[in-house]
Enzyme design. Sequence first.
Site, PDB file in Angstrom:
ATOM      1  N   GLU A 273     -11.007  28.895  20.407  1.00  7.30           N
ATOM      2  CA  GLU A 273     -12.073  28.257  21.189  1.00  7.30           C
ATOM      3  C   GLU A 273     -13.147  27.769  20.231  1.00  7.30           C
ATOM      4  OE1 GLU A 273     -14.285  30.672  24.025  1.00  7.30           O
ATOM      5  OE2 GLU A 273     -15.286  28.909  24.851  1.00  7.30           O
TER       6      GLU A 273
ATOM      7  N   GLU B 194     -18.047  29.630  16.209  1.00 12.67           N
ATOM      8  CA  GLU B 194     -19.408  29.323  16.663  1.00 12.67           C
ATOM      9  C   GLU B 194     -20.291  29.056  15.445  1.00 12.67           C
ATOM     10  OE1 GLU B 194     -21.036  28.688  19.658  1.00 12.67           O
ATOM     11  OE2 GLU B 194     -22.626  28.343  18.190  1.00 12.67           O
TER      12      GLU B 194
ATOM     13  N   ASP C 199     -21.281  20.554  23.274  1.00 10.98           N
ATOM     14  CA  ASP C 199     -22.532  19.792  23.299  1.00 10.98           C
ATOM     15  C   ASP C 199     -22.238  18.320  23.586  1.00 10.98           C
ATOM     16  OD1 ASP C 199     -23.878  22.093  22.628  1.00 10.98           O
ATOM     17  OD2 ASP C 199     -23.775  21.705  20.473  1.00 10.98           O
TER      18      ASP C 199
ATOM     19  N   LYS D 256     -26.861  10.657  22.572  1.00 11.06           N
ATOM     20  CA  LYS D 256     -27.222   9.437  21.830  1.00 11.06           C
ATOM     21  C   LYS D 256     -26.025   8.886  21.070  1.00 11.06           C
ATOM     22  CE  LYS D 256     -32.072  10.455  21.288  1.00 11.06           C
ATOM     23  NZ  LYS D 256     -32.977  11.264  20.472  1.00 11.06           N
TER      24      LYS D 256
ATOM     25  N   ASP E  67     -19.268  19.774  32.220  1.00 13.59           N
ATOM     26  CA  ASP E  67     -20.024  19.343  33.408  1.00 13.59           C
ATOM     27  C   ASP E  67     -20.458  17.899  33.225  1.00 13.59           C
ATOM     28  OD1 ASP E  67     -21.712  20.271  31.186  1.00 13.59           O
ATOM     29  OD2 ASP E  67     -23.281  19.429  32.450  1.00 13.59           O
TER      30      ASP E  67
ATOM     31  N   THR F 163     -16.745  30.325  32.140  1.00 11.19           N
ATOM     32  CA  THR F 163     -17.567  30.537  30.940  1.00 11.19           C
ATOM     33  C   THR F 163     -19.037  30.708  31.349  1.00 11.19           C
ATOM     34  OG1 THR F 163     -18.327  28.295  30.388  1.00 11.19           O
ATOM     35  CG2 THR F 163     -16.043  28.816  29.828  1.00 11.19           C
ATOM     36  N   GLU F 164     -19.852  31.085  30.377  1.00 12.12           N
ATOM     37  CA  GLU F 164     -21.274  31.290  30.665  1.00 12.12           C
ATOM     38  C   GLU F 164     -21.928  29.986  31.182  1.00 12.12           C
ATOM     39  OE1 GLU F 164     -23.819  31.853  27.329  1.00 12.12           O
ATOM     40  OE2 GLU F 164     -25.496  32.435  28.604  1.00 12.12           O
ATOM     41  N   TYR F 165     -21.668  28.890  30.473  1.00  6.76           N
ATOM     42  CA  TYR F 165     -22.240  27.605  30.894  1.00  6.76           C
ATOM     43  C   TYR F 165     -21.691  27.179  32.250  1.00  6.76           C
ATOM     44  CZ  TYR F 165     -24.960  26.169  26.838  1.00  6.76           C
ATOM     45  OH  TYR F 165     -25.925  26.051  25.876  1.00  6.76           O
TER      46      TYR F 165
HETATM   47  N1  SAH Z   1     -18.317  27.634  25.331  1.00  6.92           N
HETATM   48  C1  SAH Z   1     -19.563  28.279  25.741  1.00  6.92           C
HETATM   49  C2  SAH Z   1     -20.800  27.658  25.062  1.00  6.92           C
HETATM   50  C3  SAH Z   1     -21.023  26.206  25.328  1.00  6.92           C
HETATM   51  S1  SAH Z   1     -22.453  25.536  24.472  1.00  6.92           S
HETATM   52  C4  SAH Z   1     -19.672  28.241  27.262  1.00  6.92           C
HETATM   53  O1  SAH Z   1     -18.944  27.477  27.895  1.00  6.92           O
HETATM   54  O2  SAH Z   1     -20.481  28.990  27.798  1.00  6.92           O
HETATM   55  C5  SAH Z   1     -21.654  24.762  23.073  1.00  6.92           C
HETATM   56  C6  SAH Z   1     -21.582  25.694  21.855  1.00  6.92           C
HETATM   57  O3  SAH Z   1     -20.884  25.026  20.830  1.00  6.92           O
HETATM   58  C7  SAH Z   1     -22.943  26.058  21.248  1.00  6.92           C
HETATM   59  O4  SAH Z   1     -23.058  27.452  21.151  1.00  6.92           O
HETATM   60  C8  SAH Z   1     -22.959  25.379  19.880  1.00  6.92           C
HETATM   61  O5  SAH Z   1     -23.687  26.107  18.910  1.00  6.92           O
HETATM   62  C9  SAH Z   1     -21.481  25.312  19.566  1.00  6.92           C
HETATM   63  N2  SAH Z   1     -21.094  24.224  18.656  1.00  6.92           N
HETATM   64  C10 SAH Z   1     -21.464  22.929  18.737  1.00  6.92           C
HETATM   65  N3  SAH Z   1     -20.933  22.209  17.732  1.00  6.92           N
HETATM   66  C11 SAH Z   1     -20.161  23.075  17.009  1.00  6.92           C
HETATM   67  C12 SAH Z   1     -19.364  22.942  15.851  1.00  6.92           C
HETATM   68  N4  SAH Z   1     -19.251  21.763  15.224  1.00  6.92           N
HETATM   69  N5  SAH Z   1     -18.730  24.039  15.377  1.00  6.92           N
HETATM   70  C13 SAH Z   1     -18.865  25.239  15.988  1.00  6.92           C
HETATM   71  N6  SAH Z   1     -19.622  25.430  17.087  1.00  6.92           N
HETATM   72  C14 SAH Z   1     -20.263  24.366  17.610  1.00  6.92           C
END
Ligand code: SAH
Length: 221
Positions: free
Chosen positions: A42, A66, A117, A121, A153, A190-192
């Site tokens: 993941e 992460e 994320d 932009k 989302d 997931t949390e989000y």
């Molecule tokens: N998967 C979790 C968190 C989603 S938020 C959920 O669904 O609850 C997205 C997460 O991805 C953030 O914690 C951010 O720090 C991480 N993230 C973003 N770009 C990343 C990258 N290039 N490598 C590793 N983690 C990354």
Amino acid sequence: MRMRKLPWAEAYIAQAPVVHHEPQREQGKWKQLLNCTSLHVELGCGKGDYLITMSKRSEDGWIGVEKDINVAAIAARKYMRDEQASTQVRLIHGDAQQICDWFAEGEIDVLHLNFSDPWPKKKAHTKRLSHAAFIAAYRRVVHERGEIQMKTDNAQLFEFSILQFQEGGWYLHDISVDFRRTPHEEDAITEYEQRFLSLHQPIYRAVWRKYPYVNSDKKKR
Ligand code: SAH
């Protein structure tokens, strides 16, 4: 996910047994290390809820990546405090850009992108985990019969991803623009995702495979 700085994060990450500090040394050997035949990764695992829950349900191996040290430390602590947690789990505190340094060709069976994320932009689109450069890297490390599962989302990110995977030569195996409209107990929330579900927002989900194959082929994996 950007979090305030946690004073204990660095020291915690440094000693938590679930965190792998030299993932490049495990390249090609993860399944041996985790004693599994199927490996899930993941990217952007956040606080780890998804992989901690999912890893308890099977004998598969799970790796969470992460990049934010504060978030990674919370994931590590959550795992360490969970007495029922699967032993077939590791966390990597690092950037998904390095995925090819950590995993050998075809080593990953299922790659998960949960609520990545959105980087709205245009200039920042290269940072999206479904940008062409990432997709090319996934092509290398995902198994021939492997797949990528994405949930979001964000409609813009979803559209972008559909097009990028299409261009990258992936086969769209499954798609939903309201994944939780029907029960999907096989897939943890997931949390989000929980946050968006509480706001009654639809969850988009897609599954891409390297090649199309029918269900009966699964047995051969
Ligand atoms: N998967 C979790 C968190 C989603 S938020 C959920 O669904 O609850 C997205 C997460 O991805 C953030 O914690 C951010 O720090 C991480 N993230 C973003 N770009 C990343 C990258 N290039 N490598 C590793 N983690 C990354």
